[in-house]
Design a protein around this motif. Structure first.
Motif, PDB file in Angstrom:
ATOM      1  N   VAL A   1      -3.115   9.170   1.778  1.00  0.00           N
ATOM      2  CA  VAL A   1      -1.765   9.489   2.272  1.00  0.00           C
ATOM      3  C   VAL A   1      -1.405  10.853   1.720  1.00  0.00           C
ATOM      4  CG1 VAL A   1       0.660   8.825   2.330  1.00  0.00           C
ATOM      5  CG2 VAL A   1      -1.124   7.072   2.330  1.00  0.00           C
ATOM      6  N   PRO A   2      -1.294  11.904   2.552  1.00  0.00           N
ATOM      7  CA  PRO A   2      -1.000  13.249   2.050  1.00  0.00           C
ATOM      8  C   PRO A   2       0.341  13.271   1.305  1.00  0.00           C
ATOM      9  CG  PRO A   2      -1.715  13.324   4.342  1.00  0.00           C
ATOM     10  CD  PRO A   2      -1.483  11.886   4.020  1.00  0.00           C
ATOM     11  N   ASP A   3       0.405  14.132   0.278  1.00  0.00           N
ATOM     12  CA  ASP A   3       1.637  14.213  -0.529  1.00  0.00           C
ATOM     13  C   ASP A   3       2.784  14.883   0.231  1.00  0.00           C
ATOM     14  OD1 ASP A   3       0.331  12.997  -2.617  1.00  0.00           O
ATOM     15  OD2 ASP A   3      -0.313  14.906  -3.518  1.00  0.00           O
ATOM     16  N   GLN A   4       2.468  15.707   1.239  1.00  0.00           N
ATOM     17  CA  GLN A   4       3.544  16.410   1.961  1.00  0.00           C
ATOM     18  C   GLN A   4       4.262  15.515   2.966  1.00  0.00           C
ATOM     19  OE1 GLN A   4       0.361  17.029   2.186  1.00  0.00           O
ATOM     20  NE2 GLN A   4      -0.322  17.564   4.280  1.00  0.00           N
ATOM     21  N   LEU A   5       3.828  14.289   3.176  1.00  0.00           N
ATOM     22  CA  LEU A   5       4.525  13.384   4.088  1.00  0.00           C
ATOM     23  C   LEU A   5       5.845  12.932   3.494  1.00  0.00           C
ATOM     24  CD1 LEU A   5       1.623  11.115   5.396  1.00  0.00           C
ATOM     25  CD2 LEU A   5       2.628  13.130   6.484  1.00  0.00           C
ATOM     26  N   LEU A   6       6.764  12.537   4.400  1.00  0.00           N
ATOM     27  CA  LEU A   6       8.074  12.065   3.941  1.00  0.00           C
ATOM     28  C   LEU A   6       7.919  10.741   3.232  1.00  0.00           C
ATOM     29  CD1 LEU A   6      10.151  12.839   7.171  1.00  0.00           C
ATOM     30  CD2 LEU A   6      10.193  14.122   5.025  1.00  0.00           C
TER      31      LEU A   6
ATOM     32  N   VAL B   1       2.061   6.319   8.154  1.00  0.00           N
ATOM     33  CA  VAL B   1       0.729   6.524   7.551  1.00  0.00           C
ATOM     34  C   VAL B   1       0.621   5.659   6.304  1.00  0.00           C
ATOM     35  CG1 VAL B   1      -0.901   8.194   6.588  1.00  0.00           C
ATOM     36  CG2 VAL B   1       0.681   8.891   8.403  1.00  0.00           C
ATOM     37  N   THR B   2      -0.490   4.929   6.140  1.00  0.00           N
ATOM     38  CA  THR B   2      -0.716   4.067   4.986  1.00  0.00           C
ATOM     39  C   THR B   2      -2.220   4.015   4.700  1.00  0.00           C
ATOM     40  OG1 THR B   2      -0.280   1.902   4.023  1.00  0.00           O
ATOM     41  CG2 THR B   2      -0.915   1.954   6.351  1.00  0.00           C
ATOM     42  N   GLN B   3      -2.582   3.464   3.537  1.00  0.00           N
ATOM     43  CA  GLN B   3      -3.985   3.349   3.148  1.00  0.00           C
ATOM     44  C   GLN B   3      -4.603   2.132   3.825  1.00  0.00           C
ATOM     45  OE1 GLN B   3      -3.519   3.431  -1.200  1.00  0.00           O
ATOM     46  NE2 GLN B   3      -4.593   5.420  -1.243  1.00  0.00           N
ATOM     47  N   GLY B   4      -4.799   2.239   5.094  1.00  0.00           N
ATOM     48  CA  GLY B   4      -5.422   1.156   5.842  1.00  0.00           C
ATOM     49  C   GLY B   4      -5.385   1.467   7.329  1.00  0.00           C
TER      50      GLY B   4
ATOM     51  N   LEU C   1       0.849  -1.186   0.000  1.00  0.00           N
ATOM     52  CA  LEU C   1       0.000   0.000   0.000  1.00  0.00           C
ATOM     53  C   LEU C   1       0.887   1.240   0.000  1.00  0.00           C
ATOM     54  CD1 LEU C   1      -2.499  -1.165   2.791  1.00  0.00           C
ATOM     55  CD2 LEU C   1      -2.935  -1.165   0.309  1.00  0.00           C
ATOM     56  N   LYS C   2       0.284   2.341  -0.375  1.00  0.00           N
ATOM     57  CA  LYS C   2       1.017   3.601  -0.352  1.00  0.00           C
ATOM     58  C   LYS C   2       1.282   3.985   1.093  1.00  0.00           C
ATOM     59  CE  LYS C   2       0.901   8.400  -1.965  1.00  0.00           C
ATOM     60  NZ  LYS C   2       0.120   9.455  -2.666  1.00  0.00           N
ATOM     61  N   THR C   3       2.525   4.412   1.388  1.00  0.00           N
ATOM     62  CA  THR C   3       2.901   4.754   2.762  1.00  0.00           C
ATOM     63  C   THR C   3       3.581   6.107   2.799  1.00  0.00           C
ATOM     64  OG1 THR C   3       5.022   3.658   2.534  1.00  0.00           O
ATOM     65  CG2 THR C   3       3.200   2.336   3.401  1.00  0.00           C
ATOM     66  N   GLY C   4       3.671   6.682   4.022  1.00  0.00           N
ATOM     67  CA  GLY C   4       4.363   7.936   4.250  1.00  0.00           C
ATOM     68  C   GLY C   4       4.662   8.082   5.743  1.00  0.00           C
TER      69      GLY C   4
ATOM     70  N   SER D   1       5.557  -7.560  13.933  1.00  0.00           N
ATOM     71  CA  SER D   1       4.682  -8.725  13.741  1.00  0.00           C
ATOM     72  C   SER D   1       3.366  -8.584  14.509  1.00  0.00           C
ATOM     73  CB  SER D   1       5.416  -9.992  14.191  1.00  0.00           C
ATOM     74  OG  SER D   1       5.654  -9.966  15.592  1.00  0.00           O
ATOM     75  N   ALA D   2       3.301  -7.588  15.400  1.00  0.00           N
ATOM     76  CA  ALA D   2       2.064  -7.351  16.154  1.00  0.00           C
ATOM     77  C   ALA D   2       1.054  -6.520  15.350  1.00  0.00           C
ATOM     78  CB  ALA D   2       2.381  -6.649  17.474  1.00  0.00           C
ATOM     79  N   ILE D   3       1.448  -6.044  14.139  1.00  0.00           N
ATOM     80  CA  ILE D   3       0.590  -5.173  13.328  1.00  0.00           C
ATOM     81  C   ILE D   3      -0.170  -6.003  12.299  1.00  0.00           C
ATOM     82  CG2 ILE D   3       0.516  -3.220  11.716  1.00  0.00           C
ATOM     83  CD1 ILE D   3       3.147  -2.277  12.935  1.00  0.00           C
ATOM     84  N   THR D   4      -1.398  -5.676  12.166  1.00  0.00           N
ATOM     85  CA  THR D   4      -2.211  -6.196  11.043  1.00  0.00           C
ATOM     86  C   THR D   4      -2.823  -4.975  10.343  1.00  0.00           C
ATOM     87  OG1 THR D   4      -2.727  -8.226  12.222  1.00  0.00           O
ATOM     88  CG2 THR D   4      -4.173  -7.619  10.364  1.00  0.00           C
ATOM     89  N   ILE D   5      -2.526  -4.807   9.023  1.00  0.00           N
ATOM     90  CA  ILE D   5      -3.021  -3.651   8.265  1.00  0.00           C
ATOM     91  C   ILE D   5      -4.276  -4.092   7.493  1.00  0.00           C
ATOM     92  CG2 ILE D   5      -2.500  -1.930   6.487  1.00  0.00           C
ATOM     93  CD1 ILE D   5       0.455  -2.244   7.198  1.00  0.00           C
ATOM     94  N   ILE D   6      -5.368  -3.398   7.752  1.00  0.00           N
ATOM     95  CA  ILE D   6      -6.626  -3.646   7.022  1.00  0.00           C
ATOM     96  C   ILE D   6      -6.784  -2.534   5.985  1.00  0.00           C
ATOM     97  CG2 ILE D   6      -9.142  -3.851   7.212  1.00  0.00           C
ATOM     98  CD1 ILE D   6      -8.693  -4.740  10.114  1.00  0.00           C
ATOM     99  N   PRO D   7      -6.660  -2.840   4.679  1.00  0.00           N
ATOM    100  CA  PRO D   7      -6.733  -1.804   3.632  1.00  0.00           C
ATOM    101  C   PRO D   7      -8.052  -1.017   3.729  1.00  0.00           C
ATOM    102  CG  PRO D   7      -5.960  -3.866   2.726  1.00  0.00           C
ATOM    103  CD  PRO D   7      -6.445  -4.176   4.110  1.00  0.00           C
ATOM    104  N   ASP D   8      -7.917   0.290   3.447  1.00  0.00           N
ATOM    105  CA  ASP D   8      -9.082   1.176   3.493  1.00  0.00           C
ATOM    106  C   ASP D   8      -8.826   2.295   2.487  1.00  0.00           C
ATOM    107  OD1 ASP D   8     -11.217   2.792   4.019  1.00  0.00           O
ATOM    108  OD2 ASP D   8     -10.922   2.834   6.209  1.00  0.00           O
ATOM    109  N   THR D   9      -9.528   2.235   1.347  1.00  0.00           N
ATOM    110  CA  THR D   9      -9.295   3.206   0.263  1.00  0.00           C
ATOM    111  C   THR D   9      -9.770   4.594   0.632  1.00  0.00           C
ATOM    112  OG1 THR D   9     -11.409   2.593  -0.722  1.00  0.00           O
ATOM    113  CG2 THR D   9      -9.444   1.434  -1.523  1.00  0.00           C
TER     114      THR D   9
END
Length: 813
Positions: A213-218, A142-145, A83-86, A201-209
């Motif tokens: 993700v803002p463009d100004q993030l690193l 930050v990610t799409q989920g 997924l897209k991240t920042g 390994s404790a993270i589970t990402i549930i996609p959410d469109t």
């Protein structure tokens, strides 16, 4: 499946399927490099104090925090969820500050004091700091989920991080060595990595469109560049600081070592009582290389300081240094200086000692002292030390009861020999004179040179000093009259001598020397080559004794000696039971000379041995010829008693004469034992083994003591006549006689009373159960041919050859 097993499975799945392994390798390398650098800085921080410590702590916290932070975000960049991240700049920077703060706090606590509690507390702060940084950094992700967390796995990640940090601090310890630094850094890296990937390994990402993700993030690329650059600079800066500090310390240490090795004095650095470092001069003094000295205790072990109290910094103290390999201790001078600068813990209690070898100085001082007190030519004590040595000799004789005489010696015609043969000949004469004088005396007697050709001899001796002084004077004149060889020719020597005696001629050293000098002047007036005493009457007395000694030597050879016998009687019935042999000298011109006049002369001139031998043989031969088996008592002189051949002589005399050993009674005075107590007792025991009886003569005078009676089983005790003659005249004498008689009965030793002269004395002694009597009341000494009335079998025991004393004793019985 258990929680741990599920976590491990999810950990491995996350690591292998959701990460770029190449970036993971970079993250691990960054973590290890950063942690190793951290412990390098930590070792410097532990050894620092004050502002320097604060600076090292800041740098340690910054390097450790940035290393943890860089490891986290490089690993996050390697994370590919599809997924897209920042990354939020605020959360990213906040995580860096949290990491640096916690790391600095943890290392500050751990380094405050070396203990398990501090290591655990510091490790807890480090682990919590890694966890806080990780999860704060995750809040910037930050990610799409939507992120769903497993709280048990989160807790396990924190435990792993804390465990790794605690283990790192315990294993690293003070982190002084590179090995310890690498071990601590490796364990801390392991804890950081375990926390990070367990937390991931404790993270589970549930996609959410719907999440954008803002463009100004690193972006990941920007973050990687920023993190890598910042971390590289910080790590390189930390390593550079350590390298510069190490090189500076090594350079400074090398300069100091070169300066120390160039020093003449021994320099040794001591911490906690043990050697920390030393220069070449000290290693040479200690007799061991530096590698063997480091860690050895110094004060009290190798180095003994005469005044080892506190408060002596910079103060000169003296002591003794024991070399490592053994041998004689080295006298040293010690200066100390505290090296604690307050900036480093390593210098706490560090003291440098400057140790100076005093052997050369002591030798020089001893040489100066020797030259001040001794004559440079002959090596004898000079005028400066003579007074002190003579005063010490006076104190000695006053305390010991010995006698002292002072001899002033002047070489005759020395100036003529010096003028005729030169000063070298004169010096040779003086050196040879000193050698001969020293050979003639033994300590505590000594020789000194006053100056020119004048010498002083102080003789400390026992016995009759006028006789001993005369004997030494004769020997000295004889020794100094022998010519000496010099450059192929014989030089004639001669001397005159004056003598003064202590205390007759003075009690002070100055007085004795002045009087000896006056006696020397009189000797020179008498024609030189002679000796004179300070008092003229002493000269006459000594001359008379020397003539008597000469006559006695000739008289022994010519058979002028005779033995008279005085009877001893049993007190109970008056029966004569034996005789005491008493020597007499029938001089051809002087007539009969009593023993008191010539026995001491015999002892002083070495004639007592021959005299005692003759009396023993004569008495045993006479007694063997008696028809009655009466005992014969013979006195032994101290010289005879200490002769190791005495038992053999007695054995030979008994065999030759045929006298039974039980009839021979040898009498000794207790004072005769004390010259060599053990040898005397050995001789007495050997005589007892022959069957000879031993009696203690003159008991109650001299050195009489009960310990002597305890040491040897005497067969008889003889009470001195000075007590017997005062019976009923002086109460104390009567009490003493009664006490000795009681002592004899208690010890079952017969007691003989000497000097019995009256009927009253006989009755008293018989009433006190005295065993035997001797004295004029019993019989006077008489020659052997006048003893027939007592020695012939069947003769009347009451017959008396010259007086009726024995008949009186018989009637009193």
């Amino acid at each position: 499946m258990t929680l741990v097993g599920a976590c491990v499975l999810k950990f491995l799945t996350c690591l292998t399927t959701q990460h770029d392994l190449r970036l993971l390798v970079v993250a691990v390398l960054v973590c290890m490099a950063g942690c190793f650098t951290t412990f390098r800085l930590y070792s410097r921080m532990r050894g620092a104090r004050g502002v320097v410590r604060a600076a090292w702590l800041l740098l340690t916290g910054l390097v450790a925090g940035s290393s943890v932070w860089a490891t986290h975000f490089i690993a996050m960049v390697a994370f590919t969820p599809g997924l897209k991240t920042g990354y939020s700049p605020t959360g990213t920077l906040l995580s860096l500050m949290i990491a640096a703060l916690f790391m600095a706090s943890g290392f500050a606590v751990a380094s405050a004091q070396r203990s398990t509690t501090n290591d655990f507390t510091g490790g807890l702060l480090l682990g919590l700091g890694v966890a806080a940084m990780h999860y704060t950094g995750m809040s910037a992700f930050v990610t799409q989920g939507r992120l769903v967390w497993e709280h048990a796995t989160v807790g396990l990640s924190a435990i792993l991080g804390v465990s790794g940090a605690v283990a790192a601090l315990v294993a690293a310890g003070n982190a002084r060595t590179t090995k310890r630094q690498a071990l601590g850094g490796g364990l801390l890296s392991l804890g950081i990595i375990a926390l990070h990937f367990t937390g991931m390994s404790a993270i589970t990402i549930i996609p959410d469109t719907s999440i954008q993700v803002p463009d100004q993030l690193l972006s990941g690329a920007m973050l990687t560049l920023a993190v890598g650059s910042i971390t590289a600079m910080i790590i390189l800066g930390g390593l550079g600081a350590v390298a510069i500090e190490s090189q500076t310390s090594r350079s400074a240490l090398e300069r100091i070592r070169r300066l120390a090795n160039a020093a003449y004095e021994g320099l040794v650095v001591v911490q906690s009582g043990k050697i920390n470092d030393a220069n070449a001069a000290f290693c040479e003094l200690a007799g061991a290389p530096l590698s063997e000295l480091i860690g050895r205790p110094l004060i009290g072990a190798m180095l003994t300081i005469e005044d080892s109290g506190s408060g002596h910094e910079g103060v000169r103290r003296e002591g003794r240094l024991q070399p490592v390999g053994g041998g004689r201790e080295i006298p040293v001078e010690v200066f100390s200086r505290l090296m604690d600068d307050g900036a480093r813990i390593e210098t706490s209690g560090l003291t440098v000692l400057a140790i100076r070898d005093l052997r050369e100085r002591r030798a020089a001082e001893e040489k100066i002292r020797y030259l001040a007190e001794h004559d440079g030519l002959t090596g004898l004590p000079n005028r400066n030390s003579l007074q002190a040595r003579l005063a010490a000799a006076i104190e000695r004789v006053e305390a010991s009861g010995e006698s002292l005489s002072v001899f002033c010696i002047d070489l005759d015609h020395f100036k003529d020999a010096n003028d005729q043969h030169g000063h070298q000949a004169g010096d040779a004469i003086l050196v040879e004179t000193a050698r001969r004088l020293q050979a003639a005396v033994q300590s505590p007697s000594f020789v000194a040179r006053l100056g020119g050709d004048e010498f002083i001899v102080a003789q400390v001796a026992g016995g009759d000093q006028p006789a001993a002084a005369a004997e030494l004077s004769g020997r000295l004149l004889e020794m100094l009259s022998a010519p000496m060889a010099f450059e192929g020719q014989d030089l004639s020597l001669a001397a005159s001598l004056g003598v003064s005696l202590y205390p007759e001629d003075g009690r002070a050293a100055e007085t004795l020397m002045a009087n000896a000098d006056m006696a020397l002047n009189r000797a020179k007036e008498s024609g030189r080559g002679v000796y004179r005493f300070f008092k003229r009457e002493m000269d006459d007395s000594i001359r008379e004794r020397r003539n008597l000694a000469r006559d006695l030597r000739q008289g022994i050879a010519d058979g002028e000696l005779v033995v008279h016998y005085q009877p001893l009687a049993r007190a109970a019935d008056g029966e004569v039971c034996g005789f005491e042999a008493l020597v007499r000298w029938k001089h051809p011109t002087r007539g009969m000379i009593p023993p008191l006049d010539f026995i001491t002369v015999a002892e002083e001139n070495g004639l007592i041995g021959a005299l005692g031998d003759w009396v023993l043989r004569r008495a045993c031969a006479d007694a063997a010829a008696w028809e009655k088996p009466l005992r014969i008592a013979v006195n032994l002189s101290p010289i005879q008693l200490h002769d190791p051949d005495l038992p053999s002589l007695v054995h030979e005399v008994l065999i030759t004469s045929g006298l039974s050993p039980s009839r021979l009674e040898l009498e000794i005075t207790e004072s005769a034992l004390f010259k060599d107590y053990q040898r005397a007792l050995d001789n007495l025991r050997r005589l007892k083994a022959l069957g000879v009886r031993i009696a203690m003569d003159d008991f109650g005078t001299g050195f009489s003591s009960l310990s002597t009676l305890q040491s040897f089983p005497f067969d008889k005790i003889k009470i001195d006549k000075s007590f017997v003659e005062n019976i009923h005249r002086h109460d104390r004498a009567t009490v003493i006689v009664r006490a000795v008689l009681g002592l004899g009965r208690s010890l079952e030793i017969p007691v003989v009373a000497e000097g019995v002269e009256t009927e009253e004395q006989i009755l008293f002694l018989r009433g006190e159960q005295c065993a035997e009597l001797q004295g004029y009341a019993i019989g006077r000494p008489a020659p052997v041919d006048a003893l027939t009335a007592w020695t012939v079998a069947g003769a009347s025991t009451i017959a008396e050859p010259d007086v009726g004393s024995a008949r009186k004793v018989k009637r009193s019985a």
